[in-house]
Design an enzyme around this catalytic site. Structure first.
Site, short mmCIF file in Angstrom:
data_model
loop_
_atom_site.label_atom_id
_atom_site.label_comp_id
_atom_site.label_asym_id
_atom_site.label_seq_id
_atom_site.Cartn_x
_atom_site.Cartn_y
_atom_site.Cartn_z
N ARG A 38 3.30 12.79 -33.11
CA ARG A 38 2.31 12.39 -34.16
C ARG A 38 0.85 11.95 -33.47
NH1 ARG A 38 6.88 8.54 -36.17
NH2 ARG A 38 7.55 9.50 -38.12
N TYR B 35 -1.26 22.67 -41.77
CA TYR B 35 -0.37 21.54 -41.58
C TYR B 35 0.76 21.82 -40.60
CZ TYR B 35 2.85 17.43 -41.96
OH TYR B 35 3.75 16.49 -41.95
N TYR C 233 1.58 21.22 -35.74
CA TYR C 233 2.72 20.53 -35.11
C TYR C 233 3.07 21.46 -34.11
CZ TYR C 233 2.83 16.44 -37.71
OH TYR C 233 2.38 15.12 -38.29
#
Length: 212
Positions: free
Chosen positions: A56, A72, A76
């Site tokens: 995170r 999005y 990651y």
């Protein structure tokens, strides 16, 4: 850490359309979108190289323009790739060779995080609490919009979890704390121009203090 990743309650982005019980569609819209979670849990569970909170935080460390222009799930991929370089699992040269070109990573951390609070208060359902008005330069799992606001405990978890501000930086003094569902009146968070109702935020014990 205040940044582009924490936009809830920020003005200037227009009204957010919302339909109660709406069908939001599938979780993944393209074949590759499951990849970042697979990579993340390989690093967390199989390699033991980093924690979910470190993932995170590394996403939060993306250069703001890069963050806003990146879908999005791709954030990651970038986050896990950055951690693998930082932990010595890959080099950036190896990564860019595999990618076939430049592969921008997240920026280096500018904070060492902070340890879990030594003394906290255990709260009960129905108790009024205030969110600590703290500005933290590193990882934190407290939305900026609820800093200093007063709400009511509606649920306390039976499990305890490592304190994000510590484990998000790979520290070994994260301790473990329960989390609470804290219910706020919308007006308490966003002023009198809201359409009423309430907002429930999941917060760690170390972020809370008794309301006077």
């Amino acid at each position: 850490m205040d940044g582009v990743h924490d936009l809830a309650g920020v003005q200037g982005f227009g009204k957010v359309p919302h339909t109660v019980n709406a069908d939001i569609g599938p979780t993944f819209h393209a074949e590759w979108e499951h990849l970042p979670y697979s990579l993340m849990f390989a690093g967390v569970a199989e390699l033991g190289a980093f924690s979910v909170d470190e993932v995170r935080y590394v996403v939060e460390r993306m250069e703001p323009r890069h963050y806003m222009m990146t879908p999005y799930y791709e954030r990651y991929v970038i986050g896990v790739a950055t951690l693998m370089v930082e932990k010595g699992i890959l080099t950036q040269d190896e990564l860019e060779s595999l990618a076939g070109g430049p592969f921008p990573l997240s920026r280096p951390s500018e904070s060492e995080g902070r340890p879990a609070p030594v003394e906290t208060t255990t709260f009960e359902v129905g108790q009024r609490v205030r969110v600590r008005d703290e500005y933290v330069p590193g990882h934190i799992r407290m939305p900026a919009y609820c800093r200093g606001r007063v709400g009511t405990i509606s649920h306390r978890t039976t499990e305890k979890w490592p304190f994000p501000d510590a484990i998000g930086h790979g520290r070994n003094d994260a301790g473990e704390e329960p989390t609470y569902h804290v219910k706020f009146a919308a007006e308490e968070l966003f002023g009198s121009d809201t359409d009423g109702g309430s907002v429930v935020v999941d917060l760690f014990e170390g972020y809370l203090e008794p309301a006077a």
